[in-house]
Design a protein around this motif. Structure first.
Motif, PDB file in Angstrom:
ATOM      1  N   THR A 322      34.215  45.956  49.320  1.00 16.91           N
ATOM      2  CA  THR A 322      34.962  46.960  48.544  1.00 16.91           C
ATOM      3  C   THR A 322      36.189  46.342  47.903  1.00 16.91           C
ATOM      4  O   THR A 322      36.522  46.637  46.748  1.00 16.91           O
ATOM      5  CB  THR A 322      35.365  48.134  49.449  1.00 16.91           C
ATOM      6  OG1 THR A 322      34.191  48.738  49.996  1.00 16.91           O
ATOM      7  CG2 THR A 322      36.154  49.172  48.679  1.00 16.91           C
ATOM      8  N   ARG A 323      36.873  45.480  48.628  1.00 16.61           N
ATOM      9  CA  ARG A 323      38.060  44.828  48.068  1.00 16.61           C
ATOM     10  C   ARG A 323      37.692  43.933  46.888  1.00 16.61           C
ATOM     11  O   ARG A 323      38.440  43.840  45.915  1.00 16.61           O
ATOM     12  CB  ARG A 323      38.787  44.022  49.152  1.00 16.61           C
ATOM     13  CG  ARG A 323      39.533  44.919  50.125  1.00 16.61           C
ATOM     14  CD  ARG A 323      40.187  44.146  51.245  1.00 16.61           C
ATOM     15  NE  ARG A 323      41.086  45.028  51.972  1.00 16.61           N
ATOM     16  CZ  ARG A 323      42.357  45.226  51.667  1.00 16.61           C
ATOM     17  NH1 ARG A 323      42.889  44.577  50.639  1.00 16.61           N
ATOM     18  NH2 ARG A 323      43.106  46.056  52.361  1.00 16.61           N
ATOM     19  N   LEU A 324      36.539  43.284  46.968  1.00 21.07           N
ATOM     20  CA  LEU A 324      36.082  42.490  45.832  1.00 21.07           C
ATOM     21  C   LEU A 324      35.765  43.388  44.640  1.00 21.07           C
ATOM     22  O   LEU A 324      36.037  43.032  43.486  1.00 21.07           O
ATOM     23  CB  LEU A 324      34.835  41.688  46.222  1.00 21.07           C
ATOM     24  CG  LEU A 324      35.024  40.560  47.235  1.00 21.07           C
ATOM     25  CD1 LEU A 324      33.691  39.883  47.519  1.00 21.07           C
ATOM     26  CD2 LEU A 324      36.032  39.537  46.728  1.00 21.07           C
ATOM     27  N   ARG A 325      35.198  44.556  44.912  1.00 21.35           N
ATOM     28  CA  ARG A 325      34.826  45.495  43.842  1.00 21.35           C
ATOM     29  C   ARG A 325      36.059  46.048  43.130  1.00 21.35           C
ATOM     30  O   ARG A 325      36.111  46.099  41.901  1.00 21.35           O
ATOM     31  CB  ARG A 325      33.996  46.648  44.439  1.00 21.35           C
ATOM     32  CG  ARG A 325      33.751  47.813  43.487  1.00 21.35           C
ATOM     33  CD  ARG A 325      32.859  47.386  42.326  1.00 21.35           C
ATOM     34  NE  ARG A 325      32.605  48.479  41.420  1.00 21.35           N
ATOM     35  CZ  ARG A 325      33.420  48.840  40.419  1.00 21.35           C
ATOM     36  NH1 ARG A 325      34.549  48.168  40.206  1.00 21.35           N
ATOM     37  NH2 ARG A 325      33.091  49.840  39.630  1.00 21.35           N
ATOM     38  N   VAL A 326      37.060  46.444  43.892  1.00 19.91           N
ATOM     39  CA  VAL A 326      38.266  47.043  43.299  1.00 19.91           C
ATOM     40  C   VAL A 326      39.078  45.991  42.556  1.00 19.91           C
ATOM     41  O   VAL A 326      39.685  46.260  41.519  1.00 19.91           O
ATOM     42  CB  VAL A 326      39.098  47.742  44.394  1.00 19.91           C
ATOM     43  CG1 VAL A 326      40.395  48.270  43.833  1.00 19.91           C
ATOM     44  CG2 VAL A 326      38.294  48.879  45.021  1.00 19.91           C
ATOM     45  N   GLY A 327      39.098  44.788  43.107  1.00 23.00           N
ATOM     46  CA  GLY A 327      39.701  43.658  42.410  1.00 23.00           C
ATOM     47  C   GLY A 327      41.193  43.756  42.176  1.00 23.00           C
ATOM     48  O   GLY A 327      41.963  44.115  43.061  1.00 23.00           O
ATOM     49  N   ALA A 328      41.609  43.467  40.951  1.00 31.09           N
ATOM     50  CA  ALA A 328      43.028  43.341  40.616  1.00 31.09           C
ATOM     51  C   ALA A 328      43.777  44.669  40.681  1.00 31.09           C
ATOM     52  O   ALA A 328      45.011  44.678  40.677  1.00 31.09           O
ATOM     53  CB  ALA A 328      43.173  42.739  39.223  1.00 31.09           C
ATOM     54  N   LYS A 329      43.057  45.781  40.734  1.00 27.55           N
ATOM     55  CA  LYS A 329      43.740  47.077  40.845  1.00 27.55           C
ATOM     56  C   LYS A 329      44.435  47.253  42.187  1.00 27.55           C
ATOM     57  O   LYS A 329      45.356  48.044  42.312  1.00 27.55           O
ATOM     58  CB  LYS A 329      42.733  48.226  40.693  1.00 27.55           C
ATOM     59  CG  LYS A 329      42.281  48.529  39.293  1.00 27.55           C
ATOM     60  CD  LYS A 329      41.427  49.777  39.298  1.00 27.55           C
ATOM     61  CE  LYS A 329      40.937  50.113  37.896  1.00 27.55           C
ATOM     62  NZ  LYS A 329      40.120  51.349  37.905  1.00 27.55           N
ATOM     63  N   LEU A 330      43.969  46.539  43.193  1.00 29.55           N
ATOM     64  CA  LEU A 330      44.427  46.768  44.558  1.00 29.55           C
ATOM     65  C   LEU A 330      45.680  45.962  44.875  1.00 29.55           C
ATOM     66  O   LEU A 330      45.716  44.745  44.690  1.00 29.55           O
ATOM     67  CB  LEU A 330      43.316  46.408  45.546  1.00 29.55           C
ATOM     68  CG  LEU A 330      43.635  46.615  47.020  1.00 29.55           C
ATOM     69  CD1 LEU A 330      43.885  48.090  47.321  1.00 29.55           C
ATOM     70  CD2 LEU A 330      42.491  46.085  47.889  1.00 29.55           C
ATOM     71  N   VAL A 331      46.691  46.649  45.351  1.00 26.91           N
ATOM     72  CA  VAL A 331      47.924  46.021  45.829  1.00 26.91           C
ATOM     73  C   VAL A 331      48.080  46.387  47.297  1.00 26.91           C
ATOM     74  O   VAL A 331      48.148  47.569  47.633  1.00 26.91           O
ATOM     75  CB  VAL A 331      49.154  46.486  45.041  1.00 26.91           C
ATOM     76  CG1 VAL A 331      50.424  45.915  45.650  1.00 26.91           C
ATOM     77  CG2 VAL A 331      49.038  46.096  43.581  1.00 26.91           C
TER      78      VAL A 331
END
Length: 393
Positions: A322-331
């Motif tokens: 999931t973290r790979l999918r969300v990518g740069a949006k995630l902080v």
């Protein structure tokens, strides 16, 4: 010959830790009703950090685990936290203790043995800092097997949820607008309290959409915020929080079962179901991403391999994908409370303002200010005192 006088011996307190016992096979359910000074009986293989911190926060007198707090599969973090907090930990007393003891009874723990009155009802192995360190060293040797299992679970999750991950198939329609907005997702995980407090200025300034994942919704309420959306299994969030007016999304299994929906129905709370594998924090991120969030700020979520394994679930592999999918949006907000603290304290600000007001007062006396000026100064002083009171309340 005068015989020595005989004195009646005073009864001495029995050794060990004495307290009311609370029992539950699910640690997170037990922590909801534990009170300070009570003895917790749990069934928790590989006690994780979040559960251990919850037990410490409850200020329990001791923890008795019917299972092994460290099984050796991987170096889990919970037992070390309990031992460092000075809480006695006894392992492997056996599951039959759940049928022997009744909640609310007075029990005593001494030398790894649990007593009811003078009757020994269970015996295990006491853990201390030395034994925990030795078990952790042995557990590190089992990491390779856990990595292989983690990899296999990751591939299985990709196979099952490729449509959801790639095209957003299965994401339900919701009423909470997120397009182009910041979204703050709060999970009751590592350092969530400290990080949420540190993010208060950000929340007030940017007004992000607030998503509470199960108990994370309670954390938002405890900090003075009202969640816009509550998502999860609904097994660790308070009734009052569910009734706060937030939109509610129930995490359901792929076969359509949603155990949390029954509770919401009893409470009269309307909800939307989101069938998906993986964890609730995963689908919260996928929901925010699919609804057009410009930025996703995560509090208390899992972001390292040790944390994924420490969670103790095969499904934690989904969080990695999931973290790979969300990518740069995630902080990730994890550790922000330790990364940054204001160098200027509230006391220093108050002292500086008081010194400034004193200087103004001296200047007014020196120039012979009239009554009108003094009345204005008194009014400003009243405003200042009111501001100080509001600051500390």
């Amino acid at each position: 010959m005068k015989l020595p006088s005989l004195r009646r011996a005073r009864p001495t307190e029995l050794p060990g830790v004495t307290g009311v016992v609370r029992l539950d096979r699910r640690t997170k359910n037990l922590t909801k009703r534990l009170k300070p000074g009570e003895i917790a009986v749990i069934d928790h293989v590989d006690l994780d950090r979040v559960s251990a911190e919850a037990l410490v926060d409850c200020r329990v007198a001791a923890v008795v685990n019917v299972a092994d707090s460290i099984s050796g599969r991987y170096p889990n973090l919970g037992p070390e936290i309990l031992v460092e907090a000075g809480i006695p930990l006894v392992d492997g007393v056996g599951r039959e203790v759940f049928s022997i003891l009744h909640e609310g009874e007075q029990v005593r723990l001494d030398d790894a043995t649990l007593y009811r009155g003078h009757e020994a009802v269970a015996k295990g192995m006491a853990q201390d800092s030395k034994s925990v360190a030795e078990l952790m060293d042995d557990a590190r040797s089992g990491l390779s097997a856990q990595l292989e299992a983690f990899t296999a679970n990751t591939l299985e999750y990709l196979r099952r949820e490729k449509d959801l991950l790639l095209d957003g198939v299965g994401v339900p329609a919701i009423h909470t607008p997120m397009e182009g907005k910041h979204v703050l997702i709060v999970v009751r995980g590592y350092d969530y309290r400290e990080d949420l407090v540190a993010l208060k200025p950000y929340i007030r300034e940017y007004r992000p959409v607030l998503i509470g994942v199960d108990g994370g919704a309670d954390a938002l309420v405890e900090n003075g915020f009202v969640p816009d959306l509550i998502l999860g299994d609904m097994d660790s969030v308070k009734d009052e929080t569910l009734k706060c007016g937030a939109e509610v999304v129930v995490h359901a299994y792929r076969d359509g079962r949603a155990p949390g929906a029954e509770r919401l129905e009893r409470l009269g709370v309307e909800s939307i179901e989101f069938p998906a594998t993986g964890t609730s924090e995963d689908i919260a991120m996928l929901l925010a991403d699919s609804k057009g969030a410009s930025l996703i700020v995560a509090v208390g979520t899992h972001n390292s391999l040790v944390e994924f394994l420490d969670k103790g679930r095969p499904g934690m592999a989904s969080t990695f994908i999931t973290r790979l999918r969300v990518g740069a949006k995630l902080v990730d907000a994890k550790g922000v409370s330790r990364l940054y603290r204001s160098r200027v304290s509230t006391f220093q600000v108050v002292a500086l303002m008081a010194a400034g007001l004193f200087a103004v007062g001296v200047a007014m006396v020196a120039i012979g200010a009239d009554d009108v000026v003094w009345s204005i100064l008194r009014a400003r002083w009243g405003d200042f005192v009111y501001w100080i009171r509001e600051l500390f309340t």
